[in-house]
Design an enzyme around this catalytic site. Structure first.
Site, mmCIF file in Angstrom:
data_model
loop_
_atom_site.group_PDB
_atom_site.id
_atom_site.type_symbol
_atom_site.label_atom_id
_atom_site.label_comp_id
_atom_site.label_asym_id
_atom_site.label_seq_id
_atom_site.Cartn_x
_atom_site.Cartn_y
_atom_site.Cartn_z
ATOM 1 N N SER A 125 0.820 -1.217 0.000
ATOM 2 C CA SER A 125 0.000 0.000 0.000
ATOM 3 C C SER A 125 0.850 1.261 0.000
ATOM 4 O O SER A 125 0.338 2.355 -0.228
ATOM 5 C CB SER A 125 -0.915 0.015 1.231
ATOM 6 O OG SER A 125 -0.143 -0.008 2.426
ATOM 7 N N HIS A 146 -3.078 -3.659 -5.548
ATOM 8 C CA HIS A 146 -3.354 -3.101 -4.218
ATOM 9 C C HIS A 146 -4.834 -3.148 -3.888
ATOM 10 O O HIS A 146 -5.646 -2.388 -4.436
ATOM 11 C CB HIS A 146 -2.841 -1.658 -4.144
ATOM 12 C CG HIS A 146 -3.136 -0.984 -2.847
ATOM 13 N ND1 HIS A 146 -3.476 0.353 -2.753
ATOM 14 C CD2 HIS A 146 -3.140 -1.466 -1.575
ATOM 15 C CE1 HIS A 146 -3.690 0.661 -1.479
ATOM 16 N NE2 HIS A 146 -3.497 -0.430 -0.761
ATOM 17 N N GLU A 158 -6.272 -1.363 -7.070
ATOM 18 C CA GLU A 158 -5.385 -0.581 -7.923
ATOM 19 C C GLU A 158 -4.382 -1.527 -8.601
ATOM 20 O O GLU A 158 -3.707 -2.306 -7.923
ATOM 21 C CB GLU A 158 -4.626 0.466 -7.107
ATOM 22 C CG GLU A 158 -5.509 1.557 -6.528
ATOM 23 C CD GLU A 158 -4.742 2.532 -5.648
ATOM 24 O OE1 GLU A 158 -5.017 3.738 -5.726
ATOM 25 O OE2 GLU A 158 -3.872 2.070 -4.869
ATOM 26 N N ASN A 196 -4.287 6.918 -1.949
ATOM 27 C CA ASN A 196 -3.626 7.440 -0.756
ATOM 28 C C ASN A 196 -3.036 8.836 -0.973
ATOM 29 O O ASN A 196 -2.839 9.586 -0.018
ATOM 30 C CB ASN A 196 -2.542 6.465 -0.287
ATOM 31 C CG ASN A 196 -3.136 5.254 0.396
ATOM 32 O OD1 ASN A 196 -4.238 5.309 0.940
ATOM 33 N ND2 ASN A 196 -2.426 4.136 0.354
#
Length: 508
Positions: A125, A146, A158, A196
């Site tokens: 991550s 991910h 992802e 993120n």
């Protein structure tokens, strides 16, 4: 590469049976894919199988799955005792702890046992896919895959191409992601990947704002939750995830971008983390918790509207029109004219500007002037901003008036761009920069953020709703007020705003 992720008898491996690994195994098996699972901890491996079986059993009990489908899914899972048992897998997904050296070691062991055609993916991550691949014999077959926690509930995955990843590798992972009943989004390797990165615009930006003593934690949560439509306020969210998770991740993204100002963490987060005020896990964070439940801070009743006169500035025509409609519906005694008469509450609707600067520019009486955010929350929860000279009498008149129809209002101290304007513009700007750098396609940026963060809209859609020109004006106002490059507009945003284009428009 000759792997075909769509074939019926596909066999994949998952290395790591922790929370993420077992979730990946569950969605793969439910999606009709045979899975071999390895973990160095045999007890954790067995616990993972029991956990999956139990979760699928609960799905049957709740009528979301047939018993036969459960049995089929469980039958597709094979626990193995050695990493060499993954040798016949066509795709192997690493789901170990977030430690680069450990991951490099695992990848080396996987490469030693699988065929040259096997695709190897990492569920990291926060670590660079390219860096992980650099230690491998065949970096072209390495990619990121991910998932988000909890995997069975979070639909997004992802798919990340490293610098040397062959396109066909990502193609097959996109196919596999769909088979696993996820929504795959394709992107290039970048710090924080996509989701993120965007998340820093919500929690970190609001923490910067709160550090200026503009308002209390609960004020910002209320404004962004009730006004802008987020499911949780940023401080509620950080308490849930834990500051010992959020802050290190924020700092890592900041450092990986070589101290890019857009991602700069707040020192307040560092201090609170070091003090052990982490959130729900410590029963104290931005809020206090007892038996896992948040103790709601005491709220003061809003004052009643005193019936006094109200004058609304016409300097921002759209703001004047929108706020006038609301004020009328709230029973305001509106007075008109080019200048506010004595005793009238003065309301202004700046975009990206401090109320103080607005007062000076328009030559208004600061003691009677407050700002109202007309771009976000006017119909859901209103934000009222004082300036250092505003009197309590006029602040209370504004609060009473704007809550007279029961919609609700929160007062904060002066700052450029209120709360929602500032946070949404920051999120939009990060999304635009992701598009500018070619990390992902505009539509995929929004799709990933909505699925991965549960935001009410994606970054570019926020910009479309506010209007690209307004977003540009907000960011330029913030940059003028602070001189901080954190607020410099992305070229993607600036060019499209200037040309009157959509933020989703691509160049030829």
């Amino acid at each position: 590469m000759v792997v075909d992720a769509s074939k019926e008898d596909l066999l994949i491996g998952v290395c790591g049976a922790g929370a993420m690994g077992r979730g990946i195994v569950q969605v793969a098996s439910v999606g009709g894919v045979r899975v071999k699972v390895f973990d160095i901890n045999k007890e954790q491996l067995e616990e993972a199988f029991k956990f999956i079986d139990n979760m699928l059993g609960r799905a049957v009990e709740k009528g979301r799955m047939q018993q036969e489908a459960r049995q089929d899914a469980v039958s597709r899972i094979e626990l193995v005792g050695a990493i060499s048992d993954l040798s016949d897998c066509e795709i192997v997904i690493e789901a170990a702890t977030e430690n680069l050296e450990i991951k490099k070691k695992i990848f080396a062991e996987i490469e030693d046992v699988v065929s040259d055609n096997t695709i190897i993916a990492t569920n990291t991550s926060s670590l660079s896919v390219t860096t992980i691949a650099s230690a491998c014999k065949r970096p072209e077959r390495i990619a990121g895959f991910h998932f988000f926690n909890p995997v069975p509930l979070m639909k997004l995955v992802e798919v990340i191409d490293g610098v040397l990843t062959e396109p066909c590798v990502g193609d097959q992972l996109m196919t596999l992601g769909s088979r696993m009943t996820r929504e795959p989004v394709r992107l290039k390797d970048a710090p924080g990947f996509l989701v993120n990165q965007v998340g820093r615009g919500y929690n970190v930006e609001t923490q910067h704002l709160q550090a200026e003593c503009v308002g209390e934690f609960v004020d910002f949560d209320r404004i962004l939750r009730d006004g802008a439509g987020f499911r949780m306020g940023p401080f509620e969210l950080m308490d849930l995830t834990g500051l010992d998770v959020t802050h290190p991740a924020s700092e890592l993204i900041y450092r990986q971008f070589f101290d890019e100002p857009r991602y700069r963490p707040s020192p307040v987060m560092q201090s609170r983390m070091e003090a052990g005020i982490l959130g729900r896990k410590t029963n104290r964070g931005y809020y206090v918790y007892e038996n896992g439940k948040k103790l709601e801070p005491e709220t003061k009743a809003l004052p009643k509207y005193d019936g006094g006169p109200v004058w609304i500035s016409k300097a921002e025509p759209d703001g004047h029109a929108a706020l006038s409609d609301v004020a009328n519906s709230c029973g305001a005694k509106i007075v008109t004219g080019d200048t506010p008469p004595d005793g009238a509450l003065i309301l202004v609707t700046p975009v990206g500007q401090e109320v103080t600067q607005t007062v000076v520019d328009q030559g208004l009486d600061a003691t009677r002037t407050l700002g109202v955010d007309y771009l976000v929350g006017l119909g859901t929860h209103r934000t009222v901003v004082s300036n250092p000279a505003t009197s309590i009498e006029y602040r209370d008149r504004a609060l009473g008036l704007l809550n007279n129809d029961g919609v609700g209002a929160t007062a904060i101290r002066d700052c450029p761009a209120f709360v929602c304007q500032r946070v949404l513009a920051t999120i939009c700007n990060i999304g635009c920069q992701i598009a500018q750098l070619g990390t992902a396609e505009p539509e995929d940026i929004d799709k990933a953020v909505v699925l991965g963060l549960n935001y009410p809209s994606g970054p570019l859609s926020f910009g479309e709703t506010l209007g690209p020109k307004n977003v540009l004006k907000i960011l330029e106002g913030l940059y003028t007020s602070y001189g901080d490059p954190r607020y410099r507009p992305s070229p993607w945003l600036r060019r499209r705003a200037m040309l009157g284009l959509s933020l989703f428009d691509k160049e030829i």
